[in-house]
Write a protein that holds these residues in place. Structure first.
Motif, PDB file in Angstrom:
ATOM      1  N   GLU A  14       0.819  -1.216   0.000  1.00 46.02           N
ATOM      2  CA  GLU A  14       0.000   0.000   0.000  1.00 46.02           C
ATOM      3  C   GLU A  14       0.851   1.263   0.000  1.00 46.02           C
ATOM      4  O   GLU A  14       0.669   2.136  -0.870  1.00 46.02           O
ATOM      5  CB  GLU A  14      -0.970  -0.021   1.180  1.00 46.02           C
ATOM      6  CG  GLU A  14      -1.975   1.124   1.160  1.00 46.02           C
ATOM      7  CD  GLU A  14      -2.998   1.026   2.275  1.00 46.02           C
ATOM      8  OE1 GLU A  14      -3.641   2.048   2.573  1.00 46.02           O
ATOM      9  OE2 GLU A  14      -3.143  -0.066   2.863  1.00 46.02           O
ATOM     10  N   VAL A  17       2.704   1.630  -3.417  1.00 47.94           N
ATOM     11  CA  VAL A  17       1.835   2.127  -4.492  1.00 47.94           C
ATOM     12  C   VAL A  17       1.570   3.618  -4.314  1.00 47.94           C
ATOM     13  O   VAL A  17       1.607   4.394  -5.275  1.00 47.94           O
ATOM     14  CB  VAL A  17       0.520   1.323  -4.529  1.00 47.94           C
ATOM     15  CG1 VAL A  17      -0.497   1.984  -5.468  1.00 47.94           C
ATOM     16  CG2 VAL A  17       0.787  -0.113  -4.984  1.00 47.94           C
ATOM     17  N   ASP A  18       1.304   4.026  -3.076  1.00 45.76           N
ATOM     18  CA  ASP A  18       1.066   5.458  -2.810  1.00 45.76           C
ATOM     19  C   ASP A  18       2.283   6.285  -3.227  1.00 45.76           C
ATOM     20  O   ASP A  18       2.144   7.358  -3.833  1.00 45.76           O
ATOM     21  CB  ASP A  18       0.777   5.691  -1.326  1.00 45.76           C
ATOM     22  CG  ASP A  18      -0.570   5.133  -0.892  1.00 45.76           C
ATOM     23  OD1 ASP A  18      -1.401   4.835  -1.771  1.00 45.76           O
ATOM     24  OD2 ASP A  18      -0.780   4.988   0.329  1.00 45.76           O
ATOM     25  N   ASP A  23      -3.073   4.774  -5.664  1.00 47.57           N
ATOM     26  CA  ASP A  23      -3.885   4.708  -4.458  1.00 47.57           C
ATOM     27  C   ASP A  23      -3.845   3.268  -3.965  1.00 47.57           C
ATOM     28  O   ASP A  23      -4.591   2.414  -4.439  1.00 47.57           O
ATOM     29  CB  ASP A  23      -5.325   5.137  -4.758  1.00 47.57           C
ATOM     30  CG  ASP A  23      -6.190   5.230  -3.509  1.00 47.57           C
ATOM     31  OD1 ASP A  23      -5.891   4.536  -2.525  1.00 47.57           O
ATOM     32  OD2 ASP A  23      -7.184   5.990  -3.533  1.00 47.57           O
ATOM     33  N   GLY A  24      -2.950   2.999  -3.001  1.00 45.54           N
ATOM     34  CA  GLY A  24      -2.745   1.637  -2.542  1.00 45.54           C
ATOM     35  C   GLY A  24      -3.987   1.018  -1.944  1.00 45.54           C
ATOM     36  O   GLY A  24      -4.298  -0.152  -2.201  1.00 45.54           O
ATOM     37  N   ALA A  25      -4.708   1.763  -1.132  1.00 45.61           N
ATOM     38  CA  ALA A  25      -5.909   1.226  -0.491  1.00 45.61           C
ATOM     39  C   ALA A  25      -6.955   0.848  -1.533  1.00 45.61           C
ATOM     40  O   ALA A  25      -7.565  -0.224  -1.462  1.00 45.61           O
ATOM     41  CB  ALA A  25      -6.470   2.235   0.503  1.00 45.61           C
ATOM     42  N   LEU A  28      -6.033  -2.386  -3.389  1.00 39.28           N
ATOM     43  CA  LEU A  28      -6.317  -3.591  -2.618  1.00 39.28           C
ATOM     44  C   LEU A  28      -7.805  -3.924  -2.656  1.00 39.28           C
ATOM     45  O   LEU A  28      -8.196  -5.085  -2.846  1.00 39.28           O
ATOM     46  CB  LEU A  28      -5.853  -3.405  -1.178  1.00 39.28           C
ATOM     47  CG  LEU A  28      -4.339  -3.348  -0.950  1.00 39.28           C
ATOM     48  CD1 LEU A  28      -4.032  -2.927   0.480  1.00 39.28           C
ATOM     49  CD2 LEU A  28      -3.694  -4.695  -1.240  1.00 39.28           C
ATOM     50  N   PRO A  35      -7.994  -2.865   2.988  1.00 35.42           N
ATOM     51  CA  PRO A  35      -6.804  -2.329   3.671  1.00 35.42           C
ATOM     52  C   PRO A  35      -6.848  -2.660   5.159  1.00 35.42           C
ATOM     53  O   PRO A  35      -7.913  -2.653   5.768  1.00 35.42           O
ATOM     54  CB  PRO A  35      -6.908  -0.820   3.421  1.00 35.42           C
ATOM     55  CG  PRO A  35      -7.756  -0.694   2.192  1.00 35.42           C
ATOM     56  CD  PRO A  35      -8.737  -1.826   2.258  1.00 35.42           C
TER      57      PRO A  35
END
Length: 335
Positions: A14, A17-18, A23-25, A28, A35
């Motif tokens: 996460e 990616v951020d 946007d990591g969340a 996922l 998350p």
């Protein structure tokens, strides 16, 4: 059955990616992984593979797997990490990983193999799918990259890595790979392999502890017996044998298999199924046989498949086949 992996395999993704502008969340969530999911939660290995491939493509980050490996350490392996880190020798650590990697993921295996290039005094540490299949490229880079970092940690520094074989063409510039591994990297090979000196196995592990290792292995053996064996077929056999003659409960089946119910549930989840799903399947097979091949009253069929009353059988048959037990029997008789 679906292969599963502990959510810890995605630890660090996460924020990575951020940091790459994504946007990591949200990523996922797109792949069904909320998350903050606990490390011990099991998620489908195929979803993890698709997630990594998608992230690498959308973020234009071809070395995503290597980057994630740089964010992780042996700790993602949970209880297996303790056994590996406390091993007396590198050979003990490698054997432990080979035996128990399925504790972390039922989709992956690591093993010692003859040197794929046939060089005397060299062996291969193979990383790949549990059934011999080749994982997606980003999964290969993450897995073998993390395995390389773990060996560095256990050895206390460079361990004589001769070269690395990867199963895919270069995803990033070749010097990214050679810089990461500190060795030659050869692509599009049959298996992902770290080529290491035979003598590595006898090297003491930096910080090994025989007493702690024995405790950790005993824990793995008692909580994850015979990790290579599938539990679901054993549950099915137990249910088939006891259906209609004894209470159908996960506790009773667990006692028969010498597994705590929670441990049994965890094994079944790793194999992509549940106790209730197997029970329903066994009950359906038995009901189908009794309805279509005998003239037993439906009330007796219900009892023989472990249902309390005939109305429960009717509801189950409607769910399975969309018709009543009487209609199933009539169709089987050809009337």
């Amino acid at each position: 059955m679906r292969a599963m992996v502990r959510a810890a395999a995605l630890r660090g993704l996460e924020p990575l990616v951020d940091g790459l502008g994504g946007d990591g969340a949200a990523l996922l969530v797109r792949f069904g992984i909320p998350p903050g999911t606990a490390d011990d939660a099991l998620v489908p290995a195929a979803a993890v593979g698709r997630l990594l491939e998608t992230a690498a493509a959308e973020l234009t980050c071809p070395d995503l797997g290597l980057r994630l490996a740089e964010q992780q350490d042996v700790g993602i392996l949970g209880p297996l990490a303790v056994a590996i880190e406390s091993s007396r020798t590198m050979g003990d650590a490698l054997d432990c990983a080979s035996r128990f990697l399925s504790v972390h993921s039922s989709a992956l295996r690591t093993s010692q193999v003859p040197d794929p290039e046939g060089v005397r005094g060299v062996i291969g540490l193979r990383y790949g799918g549990a059934g011999g299949e080749i994982p997606p490229p980003q999964v290969v880079d993450l897995g073998i990259g993390l395995w390389h970092r773990i060996i560095l940690l256990l050895h206390g520094g460079p361990y004589g890595l001769r070269s690395v074989h990867l199963t895919h063409p270069p995803l990033a510039p070749v010097d990214r790979y050679t810089g990461f591994f500190g060795a030659d990297v050869r692509f599009a090979r049959d298996a992902a392999v770290l080529r290491v000196p035979v003598g590595l196995a006898a090297t003491p592990v930096h910080g090994g502890d025989e007493v702690l290792h024995a405790i950790a292995v005993e824990f793995l053996e008692s909580h994850f017996p015979d990790p290579g064996a599938m539990v679901a077929p054993r549950v099915r056999a137990a249910l088939t044998q006891s259906l209609g003659s004894s209470p159908v409960r996960i506790g009773s089946v667990g006692r028969l298999l010498r597994l705590h119910p929670r441990t049994l549930q965890r094994y079944l989840a790793a194999e992509g199924t549940t106790f209730d799903a197997i029970l329903d399947d066994v009950r359906r097979d038995a009901a189908d046989r009794l309805i279509t091949r005998t003239d037993l009253p439906f009330s007796q069929v219900a009892t023989m498949v472990g249902l309390a009353e005939q109305s429960a059988l009717t509801r189950a048959v409607r769910r399975w086949y969309g018709v009543t037990p009487r209609e199933v029997r009539r169709r089987a008789a050809g009337r």
